[in-house]
Enzyme design. Structure first.
Site: not given
Ligand code: NDP
Ligand code: MG
Length: 340
Positions: A111, A137
């Site tokens: 990110h 995830g």
């Protein structure tokens, strides 16, 4: 067309580029465990970097990984992947990674927050890139095991070696994203759209829409259980249709009455004022004021954040839902136990 040209797939990727490098995954949480396991299954040399007394260390060791201190992992690796919480990253970077970032290494993010807002500044002789899976995830791991992958975004912030894109693309393929598509972007675009999406639509927007609908029905005297089914439970059925075939497939599947109500009433709820608020959010994301607020809250130990968390847990919507979900075992209900 031009968008499609920005997407690369398995056939455009080479696994051996990342297989020739040593990777350190810092953090073994939602993204960390999934990246590490997928990389290892693709023959990549991976170690895990965690802090002393880390709660994740046992999990990572049990999975068969070498668990090192963050400093040792960063020293050993050619590619250092920072998969700890965004708010923890600047201190981890400063204290344990920066001292070991010798020329030619790559610092990889999932990110762009800390690069976009300048809370991490990297040296000129190091590659800095981003591979951001567009899913939590656990889905990154599950889809990989099913033989697929999740789409991801790829960006290069700094290309010191001339190979940053190739290394990041190879990494993206090794976590399975080559099977679903790797979309090229920039750190700014990834960060700003990610924050906007989660605030306006995915997390903030949807939660408040559900709460507002539920409260409206309950306040008007309808049974909370029915309000729960109408405003939350059925959302999944609708989203599944949208996910598979767009709004058009959802509208094809629902009744004509539902479709007529959609066109008539939807724009009255999400009206021009709501769109104006969305533009305000986007402005605050772009000018850095949202990031500044969140960083300050985090540095103060999250007092406001924690009290909102506790308050939201106590909503009638949540207790009604909890009771109903226990009866619907087919949905595989989950109860979240507060950490601390
Ligand atoms: P998690 O909160 O799930 O992971 C936390 C991990 O980081 C744990 O293993 C934790 O270990 C470790 N950690 C926490 N603090 C430290 C520290 N000070 N030093 C070393 N390790 C630490 O993170 P996510 O996987 O959610 O996020 C990781 C990155 O991925 C972020 O940049 C996020 O924006 C990005 N991302 C996340 C997505 C998601 O759905 N979750 C989706 C796409 C991108 P310990 O047991 O010691 O606390
Ligand atoms: Mg996101």
């Amino acid at each position: 067309r031009s968008i499609v040209a920005n997407i690369r797939f398995e056939e455009h990727t080479k696994l051996d580029i990342i297989q020739r490098r040593r990777v350190a995954v810092i953090g073994y949480g939602s993204q960390g465990h999934a990246h590490a396991l997928n990389l290892r299954d693709n023959g990549v040399d991976v170690c895990i970097g965690l802090r002393a007394n880390s709660r994740s260390a046992t999990k990572a060791s049990l999975a068969g990984f070498d668990v090192l201190s963050v400093s040792d992992a960063a020293q050993r690796a050619d590619v250092i992947v920072l998969l700890a919480p965004d708010t923890a990253q600047p201190a981890i970077y400063r204290e344990h990674i920066a001292p070991h970032l010798s020329a030619g290494k790559m610092l990889l993010f999932a990110h762009g927050f800390n690069i976009r807002y300048g809370t991490i500044e990297t040296p000129n002789d190091v590659d800095v890139a981003l591979v951001a899976p567009k899913s939590p995830g656990h889905r990154v791991r599950e889809t990989f095991l099913e033989g697929g992958g999740v789409p991801c975004l790829l960006a290069v912030h700094h290309d010191a070696s001339g190979e940053a894109d190739a290394v990041a693309l190879s990494y993206a393929a090794a976590i399975g994203s080559g099977r679903a598509g790797v979309l090229t972007t920039t750190f700014a675009e990834e960060t700003e759209t990610d924050l906007f999406g989660e605030q306006a639509v995915l997390c903030g927007g949807v939660s408040e829409l559900i709460k507002a609908g539920f409260d409206t029905l309950v306040d008007a005297g309808y049974q909370p259980e029915i309000a729960y089914f109408e405003c939350l439970h059925e959302l999944k059925l609708i989203v599944d249709l949208i996910y598979r075939g767009g709004l058009r497939y959802m509208r094809y599947s629902v009744s004509d009455t539902a479709e007529y109500g959609d066109y008539e009433s939807g724009p009255r709820v999400i009206d021009e004022r709501v769109r104006e608020r969305m533009r305000d959010l986007l402005d605050e994301i772009r000018d850095g004021s949202f990031a500044k607020k969140w960083i300050a809250e985090s540095e103060a130990g999250c007092p406001g954040f924690e009290s909102r968390r506790a308050q939201e847990r106590e909503l009638p919507l949540e207790s009604v839902g909890n009771g109903l979900r226990q009866m619907m075992t087919f949905i595989d209900p989950v109860t979240v136990v507060p950490q601390g």
